[in-house]
Design a protein around this motif. Structure first.
Motif, mmCIF file in Angstrom:
data_model
loop_
_atom_site.group_PDB
_atom_site.id
_atom_site.type_symbol
_atom_site.label_atom_id
_atom_site.label_comp_id
_atom_site.label_asym_id
_atom_site.label_seq_id
_atom_site.Cartn_x
_atom_site.Cartn_y
_atom_site.Cartn_z
ATOM 1 N N ALA A 29 0.807 -1.226 0.000
ATOM 2 C CA ALA A 29 0.000 0.000 0.000
ATOM 3 C C ALA A 29 0.845 1.283 0.000
ATOM 4 O O ALA A 29 0.436 2.302 -0.545
ATOM 5 C CB ALA A 29 -0.950 0.007 1.189
ATOM 6 N N SER A 30 2.033 1.198 0.589
ATOM 7 C CA SER A 30 2.845 2.418 0.619
ATOM 8 C C SER A 30 3.594 2.613 -0.702
ATOM 9 O O SER A 30 4.157 3.671 -0.953
ATOM 10 C CB SER A 30 3.818 2.373 1.787
ATOM 11 N N GLY A 31 3.610 1.572 -1.548
ATOM 12 C CA GLY A 31 4.190 1.720 -2.877
ATOM 13 C C GLY A 31 3.169 2.294 -3.842
ATOM 14 O O GLY A 31 2.044 2.615 -3.448
ATOM 15 N N LEU A 32 3.576 2.439 -5.108
ATOM 16 C CA LEU A 32 2.662 3.059 -6.071
ATOM 17 C C LEU A 32 1.725 2.027 -6.701
ATOM 18 O O LEU A 32 2.070 0.858 -6.823
ATOM 19 C CB LEU A 32 3.461 3.721 -7.189
ATOM 20 N N LEU A 33 0.536 2.487 -7.082
ATOM 21 C CA LEU A 33 -0.352 1.699 -7.932
ATOM 22 C C LEU A 33 -0.337 2.391 -9.286
ATOM 23 O O LEU A 33 -0.773 3.524 -9.427
ATOM 24 C CB LEU A 33 -1.774 1.684 -7.370
ATOM 25 N N ILE A 34 0.210 1.699 -10.276
ATOM 26 C CA ILE A 34 0.348 2.297 -11.603
ATOM 27 C C ILE A 34 -0.640 1.640 -12.552
ATOM 28 O O ILE A 34 -0.687 0.423 -12.672
ATOM 29 C CB ILE A 34 1.778 2.084 -12.160
ATOM 30 N N ARG A 35 -1.466 2.453 -13.212
ATOM 31 C CA ARG A 35 -2.461 1.900 -14.120
ATOM 32 C C ARG A 35 -2.030 2.056 -15.565
ATOM 33 O O ARG A 35 -1.505 3.105 -15.951
ATOM 34 C CB ARG A 35 -3.802 2.624 -13.908
ATOM 35 N N VAL A 36 -2.232 1.012 -16.345
ATOM 36 C CA VAL A 36 -1.996 1.100 -17.791
ATOM 37 C C VAL A 36 -3.260 0.647 -18.495
ATOM 38 O O VAL A 36 -3.800 -0.411 -18.181
ATOM 39 C CB VAL A 36 -0.863 0.149 -18.249
ATOM 40 N N ASN A 37 -3.739 1.447 -19.423
ATOM 41 C CA ASN A 37 -4.888 1.031 -20.214
ATOM 42 C C ASN A 37 -4.380 0.357 -21.478
ATOM 43 O O ASN A 37 -3.885 1.010 -22.386
ATOM 44 C CB ASN A 37 -5.754 2.241 -20.550
ATOM 45 N N CYS A 38 -4.518 -0.962 -21.527
ATOM 46 C CA CYS A 38 -3.944 -1.725 -22.635
ATOM 47 C C CYS A 38 -4.697 -1.506 -23.944
ATOM 48 O O CYS A 38 -4.237 -1.916 -25.000
ATOM 49 C CB CYS A 38 -3.929 -3.213 -22.309
ATOM 50 N N SER B 142 2.208 -1.969 -7.122
ATOM 51 C CA SER B 142 1.394 -2.827 -7.978
ATOM 52 C C SER B 142 1.190 -2.161 -9.332
ATOM 53 O O SER B 142 1.189 -0.941 -9.438
ATOM 54 C CB SER B 142 0.004 -3.059 -7.359
ATOM 55 N N ILE B 143 1.012 -2.987 -10.352
ATOM 56 C CA ILE B 143 0.641 -2.446 -11.658
ATOM 57 C C ILE B 143 -0.753 -2.960 -11.988
ATOM 58 O O ILE B 143 -1.081 -4.118 -11.717
ATOM 59 C CB ILE B 143 1.680 -2.830 -12.745
ATOM 60 N N PHE B 144 -1.589 -2.067 -12.493
ATOM 61 C CA PHE B 144 -2.962 -2.449 -12.842
ATOM 62 C C PHE B 144 -3.092 -2.426 -14.351
ATOM 63 O O PHE B 144 -3.113 -1.362 -14.972
ATOM 64 C CB PHE B 144 -3.950 -1.480 -12.183
ATOM 65 N N LEU B 145 -3.134 -3.614 -14.947
ATOM 66 C CA LEU B 145 -3.241 -3.723 -16.400
ATOM 67 C C LEU B 145 -4.722 -3.751 -16.762
ATOM 68 O O LEU B 145 -5.371 -4.798 -16.703
ATOM 69 C CB LEU B 145 -2.530 -4.991 -16.884
ATOM 70 N N ASP B 146 -5.252 -2.593 -17.092
ATOM 71 C CA ASP B 146 -6.683 -2.471 -17.367
ATOM 72 C C ASP B 146 -6.942 -2.851 -18.818
ATOM 73 O O ASP B 146 -6.093 -2.623 -19.677
ATOM 74 C CB ASP B 146 -7.116 -1.026 -17.098
ATOM 75 N N GLU B 147 -8.113 -3.395 -19.093
ATOM 76 C CA GLU B 147 -8.481 -3.842 -20.446
ATOM 77 C C GLU B 147 -7.453 -4.835 -20.985
ATOM 78 O O GLU B 147 -7.037 -4.749 -22.136
ATOM 79 C CB GLU B 147 -8.603 -2.655 -21.420
#
Ligand SMILES: Nc1ncnc2c1ncn2[C@@H]1O[C@H](COP(=O)(O)OP(=O)(O)OP(=O)(O)O)[C@@H](O)[C@H]1O
Ligand SMILES: [Mg+2]
Length: 456
Positions: free
Chosen positions: A193-202, A240-245
């Motif tokens: 939680a203290s790290g980044l959450l990075i979102r990528v829209n694929c 965390s990385i959030f690979l959206d779509e």
């Protein structure tokens, strides 16, 4: 008596008013008396009441009008209308307008007491229910995510179990069901939680740009790569990385992503130096992955790698139980945002919102309520503040999604309305519609309508 139960009594006959007032006080209620409708309304605006007891026939305002007026101020208030013996129509309209009950004259005080106790019991159950619900919510609650249906409680439980682990999570569900919200909840409930959450829209970028977006590039790796650039995977290191779509990820990149999933290793575009990262992977899609698999558009090995923990978000129409909570949540949110006092929904608006199917799921509901909160001039959201699509009758809702089907639906509806307005006179209906009578007859036949088919 535990809490004071406050009753407003409106009656233009002084003797009757005294009688009821005295009786209620003797029973331990807090009774407020008004000798006409206007006075009642004035008191109603100032003091919160649990129940309004009103005579139907008053010189300045009927009990029915008072009922409508108080419910416009406070939609949930209980109202009992007292009608003269034999005016059953009034009683029926009172119930239709939302009265809890009606009593006939001459008033039987025992019966009055019984009806009041019923109202009180109902209020007590409602508030008990609300308390239980809140307790349940507190227990299962995830900040900012609303839901109390069994399906959502299951989702919350999955989130809570998956969050502490390092497992890859695949979040699936139709558009607008809250996939991104769940991804955030997982990240912020995880040890990262203290790290980044990075979102990528694929789905948003063409292949080459997406590759450099994900993995970064060296200076001069391709035209336009003027400087060296870190990719999203590197930025997410430790988080965390959030690979959206993810279902829209091009095949060429699927192989590269697979390698990251297996070895946590990749190279920047234009470099052969492997980079290692410590990243948790969350992914989401609204696409039918199994369909993409069999069509050869999604790699099977990647599918299995992603499918470690899957969270399926049910469409809103399959958890209608959550509608009231979500409606209240968004109403509060957007009332505050627009600095308005909005107390609730009118009976009709609430019914329409509860009936609607929400193909766009929670996002659609959110948009509908934001729009209503912006538009409304009242303290209560009315039907007129809602988009047309949601209060169309069933028949029109099944018009379908193709343009010809929708056009037909509109035509049919307008024709029925015109026929209703013209009392079934086709010449007049054709005039109203701005078409020839011949054209109208043709359309009537086409849609299987007759002159009697007026809009109900
Ligand atoms: N259970 C919920 N409680 C409160 N708000 C919600 C809930 N579910 C969704 N929302 C809200 O609805 C909107 C849409 O949610 P989100 O963007 O997470 O959906 P999505 O599944 O990612 O949609 P898409 O597939 O279109 O990207 C957001 O504004 C989100 O805050
Ligand atoms: Mg999304």
């Amino acid at each position: 008596m535990a809490e004071p139960f406050r009753i407003l009594v409106a009656d233009d006959e002084p003797a009757q008013l005294e009688l009821i007032g005295g009786f209620l006080k003797k029973q331990g209620f807090e009774a407020f008396l008004a000798e006409n409708g206007q006075n009642a309304l004035r008191q109603f605006r100032e003091v919160p009441f649990d129940l309004v007891l009103t005579d139907q026939r008053m010189p300045d305002m009927s009990g029915l009008d008072l009922l409508k007026a108080v419910r416009a101020i406070h939609p949930e208030v209980a109202v009992i209308v007292i009608t003269a013996y034999g005016t059953i129509e009034t009683a029926v309209s009172a119930i239709k307008a939302g009265a809890k009950d009606y009593l006939t004259k001459p008033l039987n005080l025992d019966e009055l007491l019984y009806r009041i106790e019923q109202v009180r019991e109902r209020l007590r159950l409602l508030s008990e229910n609300r308390d239980l619900r809140e307790a349940l919510q507190r227990q299962h609650r995830i900040e900012g995510i609303i839901g109390e249906s069994g399906r959502m409680l299951e989702v919350f439980s999955m989130v809570r179990r998956a969050a502490p682990s390092e497992a890859t999570v695949l979040i699936r569900g139709e558009s607008g069901t809250g996939k991104e919200l769940i991804a955030k909840a997982i990240h912020y409930a995880s040890p990262r939680a203290s790290g980044l959450l990075i979102r990528v829209n694929c789905a948003a970028l063409p292949d080459t740009l997406l590759e450099s977006e994900l993995f970064g590039h060296e200076k001069g790796a391709f035209t336009g790569a003027l400087t060296k650039r870190k990719g999203r995977f590197e930025l997410a290191d430790g988080g965390s990385i959030f690979l959206d779509e993810i279902g829209d990820l091009p095949l060429s990149l699927q192989a590269k992503l697979l390698r990251v999933l297996q070895e946590r290793e990749f190279e920047r575009v234009g470099s052969s130096l492997p980079i290692r990262v410590n990243v948790r992977i969350l992914a989401a899609t609204h696409r039918d992955l199994e369909g993409l698999l069999s069509a050869g558009q999604f790699r099977e090995d990647l599918y299995y790698r992603l499918n470690v923990v899957t969270i399926l978000l049910p469409p809103l129409r399959e958890r209608r139980q959550d509608l009231p909570l979500l409606m209240d949540h968004f109403l509060k949110l957007f009332a505050e945002k627009n600095r308005k006092t909005i107390r609730g929904f009118s009976h009709e608006a609430r019914e329409a919102l509860l009936r609607y199917d929400y193909p766009g799921n929670v996002r659609e509901l959110e948009n509908i309520i934001e729009r209503a909160a912006v538009l409304t001039r009242d303290e209560v959201i009315g039907q007129a503040d809602l988009p047309l699509s949601i209060h169309e009758p069933e028949e029109e809702k099944s018009e379908g999604t193709t343009l010809p089907a929708a056009t037909e639906g509109i035509e049919r509806r307008m024709i029925r309305e015109a026929l209703a307005r013209s009392g079934g006179v086709q010449t007049r209906a054709a005039e109203l519609l701005g078409i020839s009578e011949r054209a109208l007859r043709y359309k009537l036949k086409k849609y299987g309508l007759t002159g009697e088919d007026a809009a109900s």
